[in-house]
Design an enzyme around this catalytic site. Structure first.
Site, short mmCIF file in Angstrom:
data_model
loop_
_atom_site.label_atom_id
_atom_site.label_comp_id
_atom_site.label_asym_id
_atom_site.label_seq_id
_atom_site.Cartn_x
_atom_site.Cartn_y
_atom_site.Cartn_z
N ASP A 45 -0.02 -1.61 0.32
CA ASP A 45 -0.34 -0.10 0.14
C ASP A 45 1.01 1.32 -0.08
O ASP A 45 0.01 2.50 0.39
CB ASP A 45 -1.22 -0.17 0.94
CG ASP A 45 -0.60 -0.07 2.54
OD1 ASP A 45 0.86 -0.75 2.66
OD2 ASP A 45 -1.17 -0.09 3.91
N GLU A 46 2.37 1.06 -0.42
CA GLU A 46 3.04 2.75 0.22
C GLU A 46 4.52 2.56 -1.38
O GLU A 46 5.02 1.18 -1.21
CB GLU A 46 3.01 3.15 1.29
CG GLU A 46 3.77 1.89 1.41
CD GLU A 46 4.59 2.94 2.98
OE1 GLU A 46 4.49 3.89 3.58
OE2 GLU A 46 4.10 1.77 4.82
#
Length: 362
Positions: A110-111
């Protein structure tokens, strides 16, 4: 000019998907939207993988025991994680990033960090790039992402968290010192609750307080990490964005809100094993060694490793192997731990699995 400002030729964007696993669940099931969603298996050994912002209002956080989350939010909807769908959404975000730059350093599902000093789309500023990326994620993936724009990775990471969820924050080179000095020292990435308390005990509550401490004093108290703290308090971070880097290890680790016993680490190791399995896309047979990492409340790091004849064939088998390594940790019954991690290393070839799937707590 500050040290950080002198590095202003770099334009770094940190993109962080908002409550990613829970947001994917809410996206794919409209009936869940607006409700407190907790991604976790129910049970005494389960740990929260992610919580929607509706659940976070009740104090539910990732890495929290699921039973505690249930007590905090009895009406929460618990959903077992589905890493196949999360990886698909993650891949969609990565494809959007690639339209703008090849300088992408994934950190988790997610990043990621993006170096957009020279971007592919010809947009005039890093801020415009970040705006475009967030728009494309919203339109194409029906998800939201927060982004931070700054002269280096350290500052971009702080900035992306500044206006969550669905926010954008920019730190210009000339604003670095004025922005940093007023922050609580706990906002520095890597300074967990235990380290924050330790710093407060010696009178360091803000980054400004940390800035006032001499390098020698910090090194005496914290070793090499003391130098890192000294530099970060001045906005200095020379680490470049490293795309497609070959890593010797795929791993996931958690620093706990409060110290826990050795027995209590089992539930955390099982959740982290799921993340590592997702990171390797199940292809763990490229690795030869399973690694357990623990850090005591006194900051002593303990590692144990195991090279089996055959690597695990499922996330559950990987978790069982990681938990079994706990038997090789000799510690007093009262010993507490602040961090636990699971890793795969000793890869058979240089072609490791794509690191955009390497998982970390949200």
């Amino acid at each position: 000019m500050t040290p950080a400002a002198s590095e202003g030729i770099r334009k770094i964007v940190h993109v962080d998907m908002d409550a990613f696993y829970a947001s994917v669940e809410q996206r794919d099931n409209p009936e869940l939207r607006g409700l407190p969603v907790v991604v976790a298996w129910k049970g005494a050994r389960s740990v929260v993988c992610a919580a929607s912002y509706e659940a976070r209002k009740f104090g539910v956080r990732s890495a929290m025991p699921a039973m505690r989350a249930e007590r905090l939010c009895p009406h929460a909807i618990f959903i077992p994680p589905d890493f196949t769908r999360y990886k698909a959404a993650s891949q969609g975000a990565l494809e959007i990033f690639r339209r703008h730059t090849d300088m992408i350093e994934p950190l988790s599902l997610d990043e990621a960090y993006l170096d957009v000093t020279a971007n592919k789309t010809g947009l005039p500023t890093a801020t415009r790039v970040a705006i475009r990326i967030r728009e494309e994620i919203r339109q194409e993936l029906n998800l939201t992402a927060s982004a931070g724009v700054a002269p280096n990775k350290f500052l971009a990471k702080i900035a992306s968290d500044w206006k969550k969820p669905d926010g954008l924050f920019v730190i210009q080179p000339h604003e670095v010192q004025s922005f940093l000095l007023r922050l609580p020292v706990g906002r520095i990435p890597g300074v967990g609750k235990v380290m924050e308390d330790r710093l407060k005990q010696i009178g360091i509550g803000t980054v400004g307080d940390l800035h006032a401490i001499e390098l020698q004093s910090l090194e005496m108290q914290f070793g090499r990490y003391g130098r890192r703290l000294y530099e970060l308090a001045r906005g200095i971070d020379h680490n470049p964005v490293v795309p497609n880097r070959v890593r010797k290890q795929i791993s996931a680790e958690d620093t706990f809100e409060s110290d826990i016993s050795l027995v209590q680490t089992e539930a955390v190791l099982r959740r982290l094993s799921e993340k590592v399995w997702a990171a390797s896309k199940g292809n763990v047979r490229h690795a030869r060694t399973i690694v357990l990492k623990l850090k005591t409340k006194e900051f002593q790091t303990i590692t144990r490793s195991f090279t089996p004849a055959e690597m695990p064939l499922s996330a559950e088998e990987l978790a069982n192997a990681a938990v079994a390594l706990l038997e090789r940790v000799t510690s007093a019954p009262e010993q507490l731990f602040r961090l636990a991690g699971v890793g795969l290393q000793n890869f058979q070839s240089d072609q490791e699995p794509p690191l955009f799937a390497e998982a970390a707590p949200e």
